[in-house]
Design an enzyme around this catalytic site. Structure first.
Site, short mmCIF file in Angstrom:
data_model
loop_
_atom_site.label_atom_id
_atom_site.label_comp_id
_atom_site.label_asym_id
_atom_site.label_seq_id
_atom_site.Cartn_x
_atom_site.Cartn_y
_atom_site.Cartn_z
N GLY A 150 -0.14 -12.24 -7.15
CA GLY A 150 -0.78 -12.93 -6.04
C GLY A 150 -0.66 -14.43 -6.13
O GLY A 150 -0.58 -15.11 -5.11
N PHE A 151 -0.65 -14.96 -7.36
CA PHE A 151 -0.50 -16.41 -7.50
C PHE A 151 0.95 -16.81 -7.33
O PHE A 151 1.28 -17.69 -6.54
CB PHE A 151 -1.02 -16.88 -8.86
CG PHE A 151 -0.89 -18.37 -9.05
CD1 PHE A 151 -1.86 -19.22 -8.55
CD2 PHE A 151 0.20 -18.92 -9.71
CE1 PHE A 151 -1.74 -20.60 -8.70
CE2 PHE A 151 0.34 -20.29 -9.86
CZ PHE A 151 -0.64 -21.13 -9.35
N ASN B 277 -9.18 -12.51 0.52
CA ASN B 277 -7.84 -12.73 1.08
C ASN B 277 -7.42 -11.54 1.92
O ASN B 277 -7.81 -10.40 1.67
CB ASN B 277 -6.82 -12.98 -0.06
CG ASN B 277 -6.12 -11.71 -0.51
OD1 ASN B 277 -5.14 -11.26 0.09
ND2 ASN B 277 -6.63 -11.10 -1.58
N PHE C 241 0.85 -9.09 2.11
CA PHE C 241 2.17 -9.03 1.47
C PHE C 241 3.14 -10.04 2.08
O PHE C 241 4.28 -9.71 2.41
CB PHE C 241 2.77 -7.63 1.56
CG PHE C 241 2.22 -6.63 0.58
CD1 PHE C 241 1.34 -7.00 -0.41
CD2 PHE C 241 2.60 -5.29 0.65
CE1 PHE C 241 0.84 -6.07 -1.33
CE2 PHE C 241 2.11 -4.36 -0.26
CZ PHE C 241 1.22 -4.75 -1.25
N ASN D 125 2.19 -1.45 -6.40
CA ASN D 125 0.95 -1.85 -5.75
C ASN D 125 0.73 -1.01 -4.50
O ASN D 125 1.39 -1.21 -3.48
CB ASN D 125 1.00 -3.34 -5.38
CG ASN D 125 -0.31 -3.83 -4.78
OD1 ASN D 125 -1.27 -3.08 -4.64
ND2 ASN D 125 -0.35 -5.10 -4.42
N SER E 201 -3.62 -2.69 -2.27
CA SER E 201 -4.05 -3.82 -1.45
C SER E 201 -4.70 -3.31 -0.18
O SER E 201 -4.18 -2.38 0.46
CB SER E 201 -2.85 -4.70 -1.09
OG SER E 201 -3.23 -5.64 -0.09
N ASN F 189 -4.84 -4.89 2.58
CA ASN F 189 -4.38 -5.72 3.68
C ASN F 189 -3.09 -5.26 4.35
O ASN F 189 -2.58 -5.93 5.23
CB ASN F 189 -4.22 -7.16 3.19
CG ASN F 189 -5.52 -7.72 2.63
OD1 ASN F 189 -6.57 -7.56 3.24
ND2 ASN F 189 -5.46 -8.34 1.46
N THR F 190 -2.55 -4.11 3.93
CA THR F 190 -1.39 -3.51 4.58
C THR F 190 -1.81 -2.15 5.11
O THR F 190 -2.23 -1.29 4.32
CB THR F 190 -0.21 -3.36 3.60
OG1 THR F 190 0.22 -4.67 3.20
CG2 THR F 190 0.95 -2.63 4.24
N LYS G 19 -1.09 0.00 -9.91
CA LYS G 19 -2.29 -0.79 -9.67
C LYS G 19 -3.18 -0.06 -8.68
O LYS G 19 -2.74 0.28 -7.58
CB LYS G 19 -1.93 -2.18 -9.14
CG LYS G 19 -3.13 -3.13 -9.06
CD LYS G 19 -2.70 -4.57 -8.83
CE LYS G 19 -3.87 -5.52 -8.92
NZ LYS G 19 -3.45 -6.93 -8.80
N ASN H 278 -7.52 -3.67 -8.21
CA ASN H 278 -7.21 -4.63 -7.16
C ASN H 278 -8.51 -5.16 -6.56
O ASN H 278 -9.59 -4.92 -7.09
CB ASN H 278 -6.33 -3.95 -6.10
CG ASN H 278 -5.36 -4.91 -5.42
OD1 ASN H 278 -5.70 -6.04 -5.11
ND2 ASN H 278 -4.14 -4.45 -5.19
N THR H 279 -8.41 -5.85 -5.42
CA THR H 279 -9.59 -6.39 -4.74
C THR H 279 -10.38 -5.28 -4.07
O THR H 279 -9.90 -4.16 -3.88
CB THR H 279 -9.18 -7.43 -3.69
OG1 THR H 279 -8.31 -6.79 -2.73
CG2 THR H 279 -8.45 -8.59 -4.33
N TYR I 80 -6.90 -14.23 -11.83
CA TYR I 80 -6.31 -15.14 -10.85
C TYR I 80 -7.40 -15.96 -10.19
O TYR I 80 -7.42 -17.18 -10.27
CB TYR I 80 -5.48 -14.36 -9.82
CG TYR I 80 -5.00 -15.16 -8.61
CD1 TYR I 80 -5.04 -16.55 -8.58
CD2 TYR I 80 -4.48 -14.51 -7.49
CE1 TYR I 80 -4.60 -17.26 -7.47
CE2 TYR I 80 -4.05 -15.22 -6.38
CZ TYR I 80 -4.12 -16.60 -6.37
OH TYR I 80 -3.69 -17.30 -5.27
#
Length: 360
Positions: free
Chosen positions: A66-67, A114, A118, A174, A177, A179-180, A220, A249-250, A321
């Site tokens: 992510g960074f 966030n 991706f 991954n 996440s 967000n996808t 992950k 993960n988040t 992170y």
């Protein structure tokens, strides 16, 4: 907050916090690329060394994905004191990610939300930056993502595995996440089994094409899993014989303790509020896999004590992170110094001797 004897980030933070978070991140990467970020004194202590998968990690504290999404500053972050760096998530084709704004600081909570989606320059850009890297400089893993519009998700992970098989010291799938769209559904038992089998076979084939050993393959996972999900993931991971799990993960959950103005934003929450839940899942996955699988603990680590708690819960390695946003890139060195002191004080000769001892 405790800091290094001389920490240049304390002078930068008042400016950083005034900037849009994504702009600040871009400037940080650029500063690292151009050598403007000073490196802390190295922490070299035998108690911190971890040997896994025929790799010797100088310390167990890694930089989470992510960074360095596009493999721009992995070397510089190794110089900051991280024992390894995970780049990505990298998708086969370039994609812009979700609309901005999509990154939010929750300063009073020491957290971040966030919904990047991706955003990636694609495989080709990262291959160009990784193909000439000096492996002696440190350990670099590649985190694979899928393009938003790909229907056969496993195909994107297969492509990534083949592409980076000779460039990565370890590989991460991954599927966690938030967000996808549809990504987390890939954690279901049968879909996950197909995904892991196909990706592992592609990784082996890619390694064979280049005459190298297959790098370790890790998965992950999300913190927001049912007990049945966790049991399924543990069993499938053991059945397919992947090499490890990254936990976690988040989260899409929003603890009632959040106080920041951005607490209601959509996306994945990371940082201090995730520590307890992610550490609990870590312990559960250690038990579910009977200590037979390497676990990497992620979520809310800010200091050596936090890293130690992850290790006691079952982690052989840890990653962070979000805390770096508030403490600066020199945080890894400080955590390693603190962790070494704690391990010795509690009578542990190494990180691996301490791993999983909380449930022992």
């Amino acid at each position: 907050m405790p800091r290094l004897p001389f920490d240049p980030y304390r002078f930068a933070w008042p400016i950083v916090r005034m900037l849009d978070p994504e702009v600040a991140h871009g400037l940080a990467v650029r500063a690292l690329e151009t050598g403007l970020v000073p490196t802390p004194p190295p922490v070299d202590d035998d108690v911190l060394k971890v040997r896994l998968w025929n790799l010797l990690f100088p310390n167990p504290v890694g930089l989470a994905a992510g960074f360095d999404k596009d493999a721009r500053v992995y070397g510089q972050m190794l110089d900051q004191g991280f024992g390894f760096v995970e780049v990505g998530s990298i998708t086969p084709q370039p994609q812009p990610g979700n609309p901005k704004p999509r990154l939010f600081r929750l300063e009073s909570d020491h957290a971040v939300i966030n919904r990047m989606g991706f955003n990636s320059e694609g495989h080709a850009a990262s291959v160009a930056r990784l193909q000439h890297r000096d492996r002696a400089r440190g350990i670099v893993g590649v985190n694979l993502g899928k393009n938003k519009n790909t229907e056969d998700a496993a195909a994107d992970y297969e492509i990534g595995a083949r592409t980076f098989a000779h460039l990565a010291d370890f590989m991460v799938i991954n599927v966690s996440s938030p967000n996808t769209p549809g990504l987390r559904a890939l954690q279901g038992a049968e879909v996950l089994r197909d995904l892991l089998v196909r990706t592992k076979e592609a990784l082996s084939a890619g390694a064979a094409e280049h005459g190298v050993q297959r790098p370790p393959l890790l998965l992950k996972i999300a913190p927001d899993l049912t007990d049945e999900d966790k049991a399924d993931i543990a069993q499938v991971s053991l059945d397919v014989a992947i090499d490890g799990l990254i936990v976690t993960n988040t989260t899409i959950e929003r603890p009632a303790t959040l106080t920041s103005v951005h607490k209601g934003e959509g996306g994945g929450l990371s940082g201090r509020p995730l520590f307890e839940a992610s550490t609990r899942v870590l312990g559960e996955m250690y038990a579910a896999t009977k200590g037979k699988m390497v676990l990497v603990g992620v979520g809310g680590i800010e200091n050596g004590r936090d890293a130690y708690e992850k290790i006691l819960a079952g982690a052989s390695l840890v990653e962070l992170y979000s805390a770096m946003i508030y403490h600066g890139p020199g945080l890894a060195a400080r955590i390693n110094r603190e962790l070494a002191e704690i391990l010795k004080a509690d009578g542990f000769a190494s990180v691996l001797h301490a791993a999983g001892q909380k449930g022992a």
